[in-house]
Design a protein around this motif. Structure first.
Motif, PDB file in Angstrom:
ATOM      1  N   UNK A  24       0.853  -1.188   0.000  1.00 12.05           N
ATOM      2  CA  UNK A  24       0.000   0.000   0.000  1.00 12.05           C
ATOM      3  C   UNK A  24       0.891   1.241   0.000  1.00 12.05           C
ATOM      4  N   UNK A  25       0.418   2.296  -0.663  1.00  8.70           N
ATOM      5  CA  UNK A  25       1.069   3.598  -0.538  1.00  8.70           C
ATOM      6  C   UNK A  25       0.180   4.456   0.340  1.00  8.70           C
ATOM      7  N   UNK A  26       0.771   4.973   1.400  1.00  7.77           N
ATOM      8  CA  UNK A  26       0.032   5.767   2.382  1.00  7.77           C
ATOM      9  C   UNK A  26       0.520   7.205   2.324  1.00  7.77           C
ATOM     10  N   UNK A  27      -0.413   8.144   2.140  1.00  7.64           N
ATOM     11  CA  UNK A  27      -0.084   9.572   2.139  1.00  7.64           C
ATOM     12  C   UNK A  27      -0.284  10.122   3.549  1.00  7.64           C
ATOM     13  N   UNK A  28       0.682  10.900   3.995  1.00 11.00           N
ATOM     14  CA  UNK A  28       0.603  11.558   5.297  1.00 11.00           C
ATOM     15  C   UNK A  28       0.553  13.060   5.067  1.00 11.00           C
ATOM     16  N   UNK A  29      -0.243  13.732   5.879  1.00  8.77           N
ATOM     17  CA  UNK A  29      -0.444  15.172   5.716  1.00  8.77           C
ATOM     18  C   UNK A  29      -0.048  15.917   6.985  1.00  8.77           C
ATOM     19  N   UNK A  30       0.378  17.168   6.818  1.00 12.42           N
ATOM     20  CA  UNK A  30       0.679  18.043   7.952  1.00 12.42           C
ATOM     21  C   UNK A  30      -0.612  18.413   8.662  1.00 12.42           C
ATOM     22  N   UNK A  31      -0.492  19.044   9.818  1.00  9.99           N
ATOM     23  CA  UNK A  31      -1.679  19.435  10.580  1.00  9.99           C
ATOM     24  C   UNK A  31      -2.559  20.427   9.824  1.00  9.99           C
ATOM     25  N   UNK A  32      -1.970  21.173   8.882  1.00  7.28           N
ATOM     26  CA  UNK A  32      -2.777  22.105   8.089  1.00  7.28           C
ATOM     27  C   UNK A  32      -3.425  21.434   6.874  1.00  7.28           C
ATOM     28  N   UNK A  34      -1.847  19.944   4.329  1.00  6.14           N
ATOM     29  CA  UNK A  34      -0.992  19.866   3.142  1.00  6.14           C
ATOM     30  C   UNK A  34      -0.199  18.558   3.148  1.00  6.14           C
ATOM     31  N   UNK A  35       0.107  18.064   1.960  1.00  8.93           N
ATOM     32  CA  UNK A  35       0.842  16.811   1.812  1.00  8.93           C
ATOM     33  C   UNK A  35       2.220  16.926   2.446  1.00  8.93           C
ATOM     34  N   UNK A  36       2.609  15.921   3.227  1.00  2.00           N
ATOM     35  CA  UNK A  36       3.920  15.901   3.857  1.00  2.00           C
ATOM     36  C   UNK A  36       4.825  14.864   3.190  1.00  2.00           C
ATOM     37  N   UNK A  37       4.388  13.604   3.175  1.00  2.00           N
ATOM     38  CA  UNK A  37       5.186  12.536   2.560  1.00  2.00           C
ATOM     39  C   UNK A  37       4.304  11.304   2.359  1.00  2.00           C
ATOM     40  N   UNK A  38       4.820  10.338   1.604  1.00  2.00           N
ATOM     41  CA  UNK A  38       4.123   9.058   1.479  1.00  2.00           C
ATOM     42  C   UNK A  38       5.124   7.948   1.744  1.00  2.00           C
ATOM     43  N   UNK A  39       4.608   6.769   2.027  1.00  2.00           N
ATOM     44  CA  UNK A  39       5.441   5.600   2.258  1.00  2.00           C
ATOM     45  C   UNK A  39       4.742   4.373   1.695  1.00  2.00           C
ATOM     46  N   UNK A  40       5.529   3.372   1.341  1.00  2.00           N
ATOM     47  CA  UNK A  40       4.985   2.112   0.844  1.00  2.00           C
ATOM     48  C   UNK A  40       5.207   1.058   1.918  1.00  2.00           C
ATOM     49  N   UNK A  41       4.139   0.340   2.259  1.00  2.00           N
ATOM     50  CA  UNK A  41       4.178  -0.660   3.313  1.00  2.00           C
ATOM     51  C   UNK A  41       3.577  -1.966   2.821  1.00  2.00           C
ATOM     52  N   UNK A  42       3.972  -3.066   3.424  1.00  2.00           N
ATOM     53  CA  UNK A  42       3.275  -4.337   3.243  1.00  2.00           C
ATOM     54  C   UNK A  42       2.124  -4.344   4.253  1.00  2.00           C
ATOM     55  N   UNK A  43       0.924  -4.678   3.784  1.00  2.00           N
ATOM     56  CA  UNK A  43      -0.239  -4.583   4.663  1.00  2.00           C
ATOM     57  C   UNK A  43      -1.316  -5.573   4.225  1.00  2.00           C
ATOM     58  N   UNK A  44      -2.312  -5.716   5.077  1.00  2.00           N
ATOM     59  CA  UNK A  44      -3.517  -6.478   4.740  1.00  2.00           C
ATOM     60  C   UNK A  44      -4.716  -5.564   4.955  1.00  2.00           C
ATOM     61  N   UNK A  45      -5.807  -5.869   4.249  1.00  2.00           N
ATOM     62  CA  UNK A  45      -7.065  -5.153   4.458  1.00  2.00           C
ATOM     63  C   UNK A  45      -7.919  -6.008   5.369  1.00  2.00           C
ATOM     64  N   UNK A  46      -8.444  -5.385   6.423  1.00  2.00           N
ATOM     65  CA  UNK A  46      -9.259  -6.089   7.414  1.00  2.00           C
ATOM     66  C   UNK A  46     -10.586  -5.342   7.510  1.00  2.00           C
ATOM     67  N   UNK A  47     -11.531  -5.723   6.666  1.00  2.00           N
ATOM     68  CA  UNK A  47     -12.786  -4.979   6.612  1.00  2.00           C
ATOM     69  C   UNK A  47     -12.531  -3.595   6.042  1.00  2.00           C
ATOM     70  N   UNK A  48     -12.815  -2.562   6.829  1.00  2.00           N
ATOM     71  CA  UNK A  48     -12.591  -1.182   6.387  1.00  2.00           C
ATOM     72  C   UNK A  48     -11.210  -0.653   6.764  1.00  2.00           C
ATOM     73  N   UNK A  49     -10.406  -1.459   7.448  1.00  2.00           N
ATOM     74  CA  UNK A  49      -9.108  -1.000   7.933  1.00  2.00           C
ATOM     75  C   UNK A  49      -7.971  -1.642   7.153  1.00  2.00           C
ATOM     76  N   UNK A  50      -6.875  -0.902   7.020  1.00  2.00           N
ATOM     77  CA  UNK A  50      -5.630  -1.418   6.455  1.00  2.00           C
ATOM     78  C   UNK A  50      -4.665  -1.595   7.615  1.00  2.00           C
ATOM     79  N   UNK A  51      -4.027  -2.762   7.713  1.00  2.00           N
ATOM     80  CA  UNK A  51      -3.103  -3.019   8.811  1.00  2.00           C
ATOM     81  C   UNK A  51      -1.732  -3.410   8.264  1.00  2.00           C
TER      82      UNK A  51
END
Length: 77
Positions: A24-32, A34-51
């Motif tokens: 998965x590619x996850x986008x992280x945003x600043x408190x305002x 605005x886009x801060x950075x993204x990261x790629x992780x190995x994950x599973x989907x569990x219903x509505x959640x990504x873990x």
């Protein structure tokens, strides 16, 4: 040497089956907001959640894309 291509999917268009390991590619945003950075992780989907596979806690940030786990040089995932 062997190569393998992966295809990134938008979660709004298509989701993987639950409990399959994917990238998965996850986008992280600043408190305002605005886009801060993204990261790629190995994950599973569990219903509505990504873990992430190394955590029981849901992913923070917004999942913006996912890709099937590669099968590797021997053709097994």
């Amino acid at each position: 040497m062997s190569t393998e291509s992966i295809t990134w999917h938008k979660p709004a268009d298509r989701l993987p089956d639950d409990d399959y390991t994917v990238f998965i590619e996850v986008a992280h945003h600043d408190t305002d907001g605005s886009f801060d950075h993204s990261e790629v992780l190995a994950a599973t989907k569990d219903g509505d959640l990504w873990r992430p596979i190394d955590s029981c806690s849901p992913t923070t940030g917004t999942v913006i894309a996912w890709a099937d786990w590669p099968v590797g040089p021997r053709g097994v995932a």
